[in-house]
Scaffold this motif. Sequence first.
Motif, short mmCIF file in Angstrom:
data_model
loop_
_atom_site.label_atom_id
_atom_site.label_comp_id
_atom_site.label_asym_id
_atom_site.label_seq_id
_atom_site.Cartn_x
_atom_site.Cartn_y
_atom_site.Cartn_z
N LEU A 31 -6.30 3.03 3.62
CA LEU A 31 -5.90 1.97 2.72
C LEU A 31 -4.53 1.46 2.48
CD1 LEU A 31 -7.46 0.26 0.54
CD2 LEU A 31 -6.93 1.75 -1.15
N LYS A 32 -4.71 0.24 2.82
CA LYS A 32 -3.50 0.19 2.42
C LYS A 32 -3.45 -1.37 1.47
CE LYS A 32 -1.63 0.85 7.36
NZ LYS A 32 -2.44 0.91 7.82
N PRO A 33 -3.09 -1.45 0.34
CA PRO A 33 -2.65 -2.23 -1.11
C PRO A 33 -2.00 -3.46 -0.82
CG PRO A 33 -2.23 0.08 -1.79
CD PRO A 33 -2.05 -0.15 -0.20
N GLU A 34 -2.47 -4.46 -1.21
CA GLU A 34 -1.30 -5.90 -0.84
C GLU A 34 -0.31 -5.33 -2.12
OE1 GLU A 34 -3.09 -9.85 -0.07
OE2 GLU A 34 -4.15 -8.85 1.06
N LYS A 35 -0.82 -5.12 -2.57
CA LYS A 35 0.31 -4.79 -4.09
C LYS A 35 -0.11 -3.51 -4.74
CE LYS A 35 1.78 -7.61 -6.39
NZ LYS A 35 1.34 -8.93 -7.83
N GLY A 36 1.33 -3.24 -5.34
CA GLY A 36 0.96 -1.74 -5.63
C GLY A 36 1.11 -0.36 -5.16
N GLY A 37 0.84 0.10 -5.87
CA GLY A 37 0.60 2.02 -5.08
C GLY A 37 -1.45 1.79 -5.15
N ILE A 38 -1.16 3.56 -4.89
CA ILE A 38 -2.67 3.77 -4.60
C ILE A 38 -3.92 3.83 -6.07
CG2 ILE A 38 -4.55 5.59 -3.95
CD1 ILE A 38 -2.96 3.88 -1.76
N ILE A 39 -4.75 3.05 -6.33
CA ILE A 39 -5.59 3.03 -7.19
C ILE A 39 -6.80 3.99 -6.89
CG2 ILE A 39 -6.93 2.18 -9.22
CD1 ILE A 39 -5.26 -0.95 -8.77
N PRO A 40 -7.29 5.17 -7.59
CA PRO A 40 -7.71 6.36 -7.30
C PRO A 40 -9.57 5.53 -6.71
CG PRO A 40 -7.21 7.17 -9.33
CD PRO A 40 -5.91 5.88 -8.70
N ARG A 41 -9.96 4.56 -7.83
CA ARG A 41 -10.98 4.04 -7.72
C ARG A 41 -11.04 3.18 -6.10
NH1 ARG A 41 -10.33 -0.56 -10.03
NH2 ARG A 41 -9.48 -0.71 -12.63
#
Length: 320
Positions: A31-41
């Motif tokens: 998972l590579k979010p565009e912004k910020g860190g990893i959100i659990p859900r």
Amino acid sequence: MYILGIESTAHTFGVGIVKDGEVIANQRDTLKPEKGGIIPREAAAHHYSLAPEILSKALNEAGLSLKEIDMFAFSQGPGILSPLKVGYQVAAFLGSKFGKKVVGVNHCIGHLEIARLATGLEDPVMLYVSGGNTQVITFQEGRYRVFGETQDIGIGNLIDKIGRRVGLSFPAGPKIEEYAKKGRKYIKMPYSIKGMDVSFSGLETFISRIIKNEKIEDIAYSLQETAFSMLIEASERAMAYCSKSSLVITGGVAANSRLNEMGERMCQQRGADFRRIPMEFSGDNGAMIAYAGYLMRDQRAKDIMPKPYFRTDSVDIGYR
Ligand code: AMP
Ligand code: MG
């Protein structure tokens, strides 16, 4: 004997397959979010939606169908509960559908065992460096003992946090490594090591104060030189203390060339052996879980609920 392993502790969903201890498939997606860190859900949603595809890709790579798998292994922890549950549910479902044994594997032990397999080093000191974990580990009296560890944040987390401040998306490690190669000025940064333990929050605070006034290349370079020196110093101390003559670096940050170079040089100076782990096995992956499951195949299946705080040194290693 075919063992299928599932990794889902954090950002990566991975499926690996081993045949009698040899890796024959290793597929993953991070998972590579565009912004910020990893959100659990969001990590859990990523894993649920990709599980069928990654599973088929791994089976295709191995040329197998699900009913030929003899055992299912999954990453039981440590990790983030929501994504952890995905691996657990997939493994538990497949195990019950096909009437096969399901084993929970300690994620960190997966990183350690795949490092031993991939490098052929029998009994090294292992520097385990990933997002959340930073530990100096070696095998002693039936368990993997943690000789040193971070007192606060993991090295990967530090790098990702600094990256986020300058607008880099997760994972920032490879981009910081590129910037570091262009750095020319060494900025003296807090160097915090006590015995074999390290601490990175002072570095983080220091960098956040200078971040606007210095070039990112110089910050990245100085950050790597400082933090990695701390890690290699702790590893060297563990090697001397435990009389071990080899070192491997494992975990996501083991992809970094500069860190490996420092490990290599330190080992050369002590006449010790150093071998690099291939990239496909450095970050989180399913093959390491399948392989650790293979090593633990004769152990009785115990409690298989996810364990977010599962410690490396709480597992009895019956196979060594
Ligand atoms: P893992 O949880 O074991 O998959 O490790 C993920 C962590 O490894 C993240 O914090 C990444 O930023 C870090 N990482 C990946 N590649 C590199 C690299 N080349 N240099 C430094 N850190 C890296
Ligand atoms: Mg990991």
